[in-house]
Design a protein around this motif. Structure first.
Motif, PDB file in Angstrom:
ATOM      1  N   ASN A  29       0.817  -1.201   0.000  1.00  0.00           N
ATOM      2  CA  ASN A  29       0.000   0.000   0.000  1.00  0.00           C
ATOM      3  C   ASN A  29       0.854   1.255   0.000  1.00  0.00           C
ATOM      4  O   ASN A  29       1.990   1.260   0.462  1.00  0.00           O
ATOM      5  N   LYS A  30       0.285   2.346  -0.508  1.00  0.00           N
ATOM      6  CA  LYS A  30       0.948   3.626  -0.446  1.00  0.00           C
ATOM      7  C   LYS A  30       0.745   4.247   0.932  1.00  0.00           C
ATOM      8  O   LYS A  30      -0.285   4.063   1.563  1.00  0.00           O
ATOM      9  N   LEU A  31       1.743   4.982   1.379  1.00  0.00           N
ATOM     10  CA  LEU A  31       1.686   5.669   2.666  1.00  0.00           C
ATOM     11  C   LEU A  31       1.375   4.699   3.802  1.00  0.00           C
ATOM     12  O   LEU A  31       0.517   4.939   4.646  1.00  0.00           O
ATOM     13  N   THR A  32       2.096   3.579   3.825  1.00  0.00           N
ATOM     14  CA  THR A  32       1.909   2.579   4.869  1.00  0.00           C
ATOM     15  C   THR A  32       2.366   3.139   6.215  1.00  0.00           C
ATOM     16  O   THR A  32       3.391   3.813   6.301  1.00  0.00           O
ATOM     17  N   VAL A  33       1.610   2.855   7.274  1.00  0.00           N
ATOM     18  CA  VAL A  33       1.898   3.364   8.612  1.00  0.00           C
ATOM     19  C   VAL A  33       2.345   2.211   9.494  1.00  0.00           C
ATOM     20  O   VAL A  33       1.767   1.125   9.445  1.00  0.00           O
ATOM     21  N   PHE A  34       3.400   2.443  10.281  1.00  0.00           N
ATOM     22  CA  PHE A  34       3.863   1.435  11.233  1.00  0.00           C
ATOM     23  C   PHE A  34       3.391   1.825  12.629  1.00  0.00           C
ATOM     24  O   PHE A  34       3.696   2.922  13.112  1.00  0.00           O
ATOM     25  N   ASP A  35       2.656   0.947  13.270  1.00  0.00           N
ATOM     26  CA  ASP A  35       2.125   1.195  14.609  1.00  0.00           C
ATOM     27  C   ASP A  35       3.170   0.752  15.626  1.00  0.00           C
ATOM     28  O   ASP A  35       3.263  -0.422  15.981  1.00  0.00           O
ATOM     29  N   ASN A  58      -5.931   4.221  -3.346  1.00  0.00           N
ATOM     30  CA  ASN A  58      -4.726   5.043  -3.419  1.00  0.00           C
ATOM     31  C   ASN A  58      -4.429   5.650  -2.056  1.00  0.00           C
ATOM     32  O   ASN A  58      -4.331   4.931  -1.074  1.00  0.00           O
ATOM     33  N   SER A  59      -4.320   6.950  -1.965  1.00  0.00           N
ATOM     34  CA  SER A  59      -3.839   7.566  -0.722  1.00  0.00           C
ATOM     35  C   SER A  59      -4.936   8.234   0.094  1.00  0.00           C
ATOM     36  O   SER A  59      -4.631   8.945   1.050  1.00  0.00           O
ATOM     37  N   ARG A  60      -6.184   8.030  -0.234  1.00  0.00           N
ATOM     38  CA  ARG A  60      -7.272   8.696   0.503  1.00  0.00           C
ATOM     39  C   ARG A  60      -7.488   8.006   1.840  1.00  0.00           C
ATOM     40  O   ARG A  60      -7.752   6.801   1.903  1.00  0.00           O
ATOM     41  N   LYS A  61      -7.348   8.779   2.909  1.00  0.00           N
ATOM     42  CA  LYS A  61      -7.536   8.262   4.261  1.00  0.00           C
ATOM     43  C   LYS A  61      -8.526   9.145   5.003  1.00  0.00           C
ATOM     44  O   LYS A  61      -8.509  10.367   4.860  1.00  0.00           O
ATOM     45  N   VAL A  91      -8.516  -0.824   7.389  1.00  0.00           N
ATOM     46  CA  VAL A  91      -8.010  -0.184   8.602  1.00  0.00           C
ATOM     47  C   VAL A  91      -6.494  -0.098   8.517  1.00  0.00           C
ATOM     48  O   VAL A  91      -5.815  -1.109   8.304  1.00  0.00           O
ATOM     49  N   THR A  92      -5.944   1.108   8.650  1.00  0.00           N
ATOM     50  CA  THR A  92      -4.496   1.304   8.574  1.00  0.00           C
ATOM     51  C   THR A  92      -3.881   1.695   9.908  1.00  0.00           C
ATOM     52  O   THR A  92      -2.668   1.606  10.057  1.00  0.00           O
ATOM     53  N   LEU A  93      -4.691   2.125  10.868  1.00  0.00           N
ATOM     54  CA  LEU A  93      -4.125   2.532  12.158  1.00  0.00           C
ATOM     55  C   LEU A  93      -5.204   2.488  13.217  1.00  0.00           C
ATOM     56  O   LEU A  93      -6.351   2.886  12.978  1.00  0.00           O
ATOM     57  N   THR A  94      -4.836   1.995  14.401  1.00  0.00           N
ATOM     58  CA  THR A  94      -5.748   1.937  15.547  1.00  0.00           C
ATOM     59  C   THR A  94      -4.995   2.411  16.791  1.00  0.00           C
ATOM     60  O   THR A  94      -3.764   2.489  16.794  1.00  0.00           O
ATOM     61  N   GLY A  95      -5.759   2.688  17.844  1.00  0.00           N
ATOM     62  CA  GLY A  95      -5.129   3.032  19.113  1.00  0.00           C
ATOM     63  C   GLY A  95      -4.818   4.508  19.253  1.00  0.00           C
ATOM     64  O   GLY A  95      -5.391   5.373  18.582  1.00  0.00           O
ATOM     65  N   GLU A  96      -3.852   4.794  20.129  1.00  0.00           N
ATOM     66  CA  GLU A  96      -3.543   6.170  20.479  1.00  0.00           C
ATOM     67  C   GLU A  96      -2.877   6.947  19.348  1.00  0.00           C
ATOM     68  O   GLU A  96      -2.921   8.168  19.321  1.00  0.00           O
ATOM     69  N   LEU A  97      -2.243   6.245  18.425  1.00  0.00           N
ATOM     70  CA  LEU A  97      -1.620   6.951  17.312  1.00  0.00           C
ATOM     71  C   LEU A  97      -2.647   7.623  16.420  1.00  0.00           C
ATOM     72  O   LEU A  97      -2.333   8.586  15.722  1.00  0.00           O
ATOM     73  N   VAL A  98      -3.882   7.121  16.426  1.00  0.00           N
ATOM     74  CA  VAL A  98      -4.942   7.764  15.646  1.00  0.00           C
ATOM     75  C   VAL A  98      -5.242   9.153  16.217  1.00  0.00           C
ATOM     76  O   VAL A  98      -5.502  10.105  15.469  1.00  0.00           O
ATOM     77  N   ARG A  99      -5.183   9.277  17.546  1.00  0.00           N
ATOM     78  CA  ARG A  99      -5.402  10.586  18.168  1.00  0.00           C
ATOM     79  C   ARG A  99      -4.341  11.588  17.708  1.00  0.00           C
ATOM     80  O   ARG A  99      -4.625  12.750  17.432  1.00  0.00           O
ATOM     81  N   SER A 222       3.768   9.419  -3.701  1.00  0.00           N
ATOM     82  CA  SER A 222       2.925   8.229  -3.700  1.00  0.00           C
ATOM     83  C   SER A 222       3.366   7.196  -2.679  1.00  0.00           C
ATOM     84  O   SER A 222       2.711   6.154  -2.535  1.00  0.00           O
ATOM     85  N   THR A 223       4.460   7.439  -1.954  1.00  0.00           N
ATOM     86  CA  THR A 223       4.943   6.466  -0.983  1.00  0.00           C
ATOM     87  C   THR A 223       4.940   7.005   0.441  1.00  0.00           C
ATOM     88  O   THR A 223       4.403   6.368   1.344  1.00  0.00           O
ATOM     89  N   TRP A 224       5.531   8.195   0.671  1.00  0.00           N
ATOM     90  CA  TRP A 224       5.637   8.659   2.055  1.00  0.00           C
ATOM     91  C   TRP A 224       5.309  10.141   2.230  1.00  0.00           C
ATOM     92  O   TRP A 224       4.975  10.572   3.335  1.00  0.00           O
ATOM     93  N   LEU A 225       5.391  10.934   1.179  1.00  0.00           N
ATOM     94  CA  LEU A 225       5.182  12.374   1.314  1.00  0.00           C
ATOM     95  C   LEU A 225       3.691  12.677   1.419  1.00  0.00           C
ATOM     96  O   LEU A 225       2.916  12.324   0.531  1.00  0.00           O
ATOM     97  N   THR A 226       3.297  13.329   2.489  1.00  0.00           N
ATOM     98  CA  THR A 226       1.875  13.588   2.736  1.00  0.00           C
ATOM     99  C   THR A 226       1.482  15.051   2.531  1.00  0.00           C
ATOM    100  O   THR A 226       0.333  15.341   2.221  1.00  0.00           O
ATOM    101  N   ASP A 227       2.411  15.971   2.734  1.00  0.00           N
ATOM    102  CA  ASP A 227       2.078  17.386   2.574  1.00  0.00           C
ATOM    103  C   ASP A 227       2.922  17.969   1.445  1.00  0.00           C
ATOM    104  O   ASP A 227       4.101  17.680   1.311  1.00  0.00           O
TER     105      ASP A 227
END
Length: 391
Positions: A29-35, A58-61, A91-99, A222-227
């Motif tokens: 996936n693009k913009l994969t998040v590590f919890d 794609n990258s819509r979250k 689901v790409t992220l759960t828990g306190e990191l979502v906050r 498309s991989t890590w840049l979000t802004d």
């Protein structure tokens, strides 16, 4: 970026998971998040955060509230609330990191109207979703044909279906305002679904479609840049890059985002560095700056009458001469300040593979034939010299 099912098939061909970035391991996936908080338990009496991050095509979250207290983990497919009907996402992220992510994206998690998660996606939901995803390329091609017939100055770059297949969002790019009312009518009649048109920029288009940059790696957006930060030609000037639009532009046609990566380092180095328009006044004549090496702290100057003869000065020496010039004092010449430079060692590229010539196979080898001929001659001579026994 590859999951365990993206292995190699027969004859060295890449197998691919064929999930179009929706495999359960979340490795394609693009913009994969590590919890990094997944192995930590909550303090006693602390309730888990009731919001989760869900990724769509794609990258819509987007962020959703887990009002049903479902046991969710990264990679689960869920049915989420939409404007009408429901959508299916991962689901790409759960828990306190979502906050933390919601705070970063400036989304208020206390809002009562935050969309909700209905349930975990059933097999029926997944089948409908995959069926709609398989139709996207065909519908995108047909939509482009309709836009060409209507002579609209726009480019439809991507199509995204809602999870239940009742709605499709068409992403397009255009330089001017486009009247697409007739286009929506024709597409709704041809496809039998609700249509939503959404205009995006050229950088967002490259982010959604992806690709390989001039560096040989996947696009940062498309991989890590979000802004996306604004990039100007001043960034290239500070880094002393040639203002060639073909080299400075990315796949989106705009200036490359990587021009901003090292810009802060250059700006810090240029704070106490003489400008490239610095002029030195000597008794021999006025000297102009021809070249600057920021990190080596060197500047090349040449006299006005001798533009081809360059003299290397250090940064401190140039600042010293400038200070004297401000006091209306002239130095004798630049030759007194020229730093001693070591001769450049010529690089010799060794042949580590052992291939001396590209035409080494053009000429046939004769050594083996000559050796065989010599062996045959020796055998003949030995046979002739062999004594005969007369009876």
């Amino acid at each position: 970026m590859g999951c365990s099912s993206c292995s190699t098939a027969k004859d060295g061909q890449p197998k691919g998971c064929k999930n179009n970035g929706t495999c359960g391991s979340d490795g394609c996936n693009k913009l994969t998040v590590f919890d990094w908080l997944s192995n930590m338990s909550l303090p006693n009496g602390e309730k888990p955060f009731d919001c989760v991050e869900v990724r769509f095509k794609n990258s819509r979250k987007e962020f959703f509230r887990n009002s049903e207290n479902l046991s969710l983990s990264i990679g689960d497919l869920v049915a989420t609330q939409a404007t009408s009907g429901h959508d299916v996402g991962m689901v790409t992220l759960t828990g306190e990191l979502v906050r933390v992510q919601m705070k970063k994206k400036k989304v208020d998690y206390k809002k009562p109207d935050l969309p909700k998660i209905y349930r975990k996606a059933s097999q029926k939901d997944i089948d409908i979703w995959q069926k709609c995803r398989n139709r996207e390329e065909e519908i995108k091609k047909r939509a482009r044909e309709i836009a060409i017939v209507l002579k609209l100055q726009m480019k439809i770059s991507d199509v995204e279906f809602q999870g239940d297949g009742s709605k499709a969002t068409f992403y397009y790019t255009a330089e001017e305002r486009v009247d697409f009312r007739q286009l929506i009518k024709d597409m709704a009649k041809a496809f039998g679904i609700r249509i939503e048109m959404r205009q995006i920029g050229y950088r967002q288009e490259a982010q959604r479609l992806g690709g390989i940059g001039s560096c040989g790696r996947e696009l940062c957006c498309s991989t890590w840049l979000t802004d996306f930060r604004s990039v100007s030609t001043a960034a290239a000037r500070y880094q002393q890059l040639s203002l060639n639009p073909q080299k400075l532009a990315g796949q989106c046609g705009k200036l490359k985002c990587c021009l901003n990566y090292e810009l802060d380092v250059y700006l810090d180095a240029l704070k106490d560095f003489p400008g490239q328009d610095t002029k030195l006044f000597t008794e021999k004549g006025m000297a102009f700056c021809q070249k600057v090496d920021i990190f080596k702290g060197s500047l090349w100057f040449s006299y006005k009458d001798e533009p081809s003869n360059w003299h290397v000065l250090s940064k401190d020496q140039v600042l010293e001469i400038v200070a004297k010039n401000k006091k209306k004092e002239k130095v004798a010449s630049l030759e007194e300040y020229v730093t001693e430079t070591l001769p450049e060692v010529e690089k010799v590229f060794e042949n580590v593979v052992g291939q001396d010539s590209l035409t080494r196979f053009d000429k046939p080898k004769k050594r083996r034939n000559n050796r065989n001929n010599r062996n045959k001659k020796k055998k003949r001579n030995n046979y002739k010299k062999r004594p005969t026994n007369n009876a």
